[in-house]
Motif scaffolding. Structure first.
Motif, short mmCIF file in Angstrom:
data_model
loop_
_atom_site.label_atom_id
_atom_site.label_comp_id
_atom_site.label_asym_id
_atom_site.label_seq_id
_atom_site.Cartn_x
_atom_site.Cartn_y
_atom_site.Cartn_z
N ALA B 75 -33.67 -1.48 20.83
CA ALA B 75 -33.94 -2.66 20.02
C ALA B 75 -33.35 -3.91 20.66
O ALA B 75 -33.74 -5.02 20.34
CB ALA B 75 -33.36 -2.47 18.61
N LEU B 81 -29.70 -2.11 13.38
CA LEU B 81 -30.88 -1.94 12.52
C LEU B 81 -30.41 -1.37 11.18
O LEU B 81 -29.35 -0.75 11.11
CB LEU B 81 -31.88 -0.96 13.17
N GLU B 85 -35.01 0.69 8.44
CA GLU B 85 -35.73 0.41 9.68
C GLU B 85 -35.60 1.59 10.66
O GLU B 85 -36.56 1.96 11.34
CB GLU B 85 -35.15 -0.87 10.30
N ALA B 88 -37.98 4.31 9.68
CA ALA B 88 -39.36 4.01 10.07
C ALA B 88 -39.56 4.23 11.56
O ALA B 88 -40.56 4.80 11.98
CB ALA B 88 -39.70 2.58 9.68
N ARG B 89 -38.62 3.79 12.38
CA ARG B 89 -38.80 3.90 13.83
C ARG B 89 -38.59 5.31 14.35
O ARG B 89 -39.19 5.70 15.35
CB ARG B 89 -37.84 2.95 14.55
N LEU B 91 -39.22 7.98 12.60
CA LEU B 91 -40.21 8.83 11.92
C LEU B 91 -39.58 9.99 11.17
O LEU B 91 -40.13 11.09 11.14
CB LEU B 91 -41.23 9.38 12.94
#
Lengths: 174, 174
Positions: B75, B81, B85, B88-89, B91
């Motif tokens: 990132a 983060l 977040e 989501a990244r 998974l």
DNA sequence: CGGTGTATGTTTAGGTCTAAATTTAGATCT
DNA sequence: AGATCTAAATTTAGACCTAAACATACACCG
């Protein structure tokens, strides 16, 4: 104050190309050309596995058990394989098969025979109940899967995947 | 007696085409054209994940932790983060991130800031130690991966995978 | 004829994930 | 101000996997 200098809120979908670009920026010199191939493979495997797991959960079955009984069903008459053979075909360890069979046996889906032959070999056999459950689930599962990947022509994709699998398989086999 | 009417001994490697043929024989009428695409994807994902897990185990790190810290590292500044977040990244579920962060925090690889903002949002930040570990491991891992898939041209394969991922992603999004 | 080998199967310790229940901190409404 | 709502994070229960330790049974050999 720049309280939003880093993304703590909304989620952005990050594609494989973004990931490769990020590593080239953060770690110059590191090879990133495997990323556009490997990342979609992992994500597809996860999407398909998650979809299957959710469908099977609704039916009261877990994916590991379906893998076991469908491997036996697919083998054809007399629906019997050894622990070792099941491990090889399901691509999991012998210990995992031992646990799967114990669960499936408790649910009446398979039976375990007595050890026999040279190195003790335990035959695992599908029951009538396991046979019926497998037929019901596999048909539905393959229809769902066919819908998910769509009607397009996947001939060249399948060929590319088969070739890559052979190459990676050869290089990871110690 | 035909004691070997079913394979209890030696293991045969069963390819995707064999599996599709077996289902056509055992369950005529069920669509099997997804199998030559889906099976190699699952097997490749497993081969790659197993190889990575074994390499990381030698380094005393687990794959889930590397996924966490490399997502923060990638990132860029300030390597922070939110839990949401990260989920989501990476998974995975928010609960899984919570557990990953707890482990990584215990190992001194990340720190958790105090909740802040509208719906309480917890910032997770990479430590200097986590930063260094990530750089060491990611470079080596990407080099291994590049060797595994080989030097061939994977342009069309990557394009096909990207397209399939988009299609499956759209159809599995509830 | 009993020790040693060898391949199989089972058990156990440790670690991961998901789904669901629970906790928490601001926002919003009266 | 206090009740209520909402989204995020954490905790917990239940499943699964691998690696390694252990148990077993037969073959082979000195």
């Amino acid at each position: 104050m720049d309280d939003d200098a880093y993304p703590l809120g909304q989620s952005a979908t990050v594609g494989a190309d973004d990931i490769a670009a990020a590593w080239r920026r953060e770690l110059p010199g590191v090879p990133t050309h495997s990323i556009p191939v490997v990342t979609p493979i992992w994500r597809l495997a996860k999407l398909l596995a998650d979809d299957r797991r959710r469908f099977l959960a609704d039916q009261g079955v877990d994916a590991a058990t379906l893998d076991l009984i469908s491997t036996l069903r697919r083998a054809g008459e007399p629906y019997t394989l050894s622990t070792r053979e099941l491990a090889a075909r399901c691509l999991v360890s012998a210990g995992a098969i031992s646990q799967r069979v114990a669960r499936a046996e408790k649910d009446g889906l398979v039976t375990r025979g007595p050890a026999r032959g040279r190195p003790k070999t335990v035959p695992v056999t599908l029951t009538a109940e396991g046979h019926g459950l497998t037929d019901r689930l596999v048909g539905e599962l393959l229809r769902r899967e066919a819908e998910l990947i769509g009607d397009g022509d996947h001939e060249t994709l399948a060929a590319g995947l088969r070739e890559l699998l052979a190459a990676v398989g050869a290089r990871t086999a110690q």
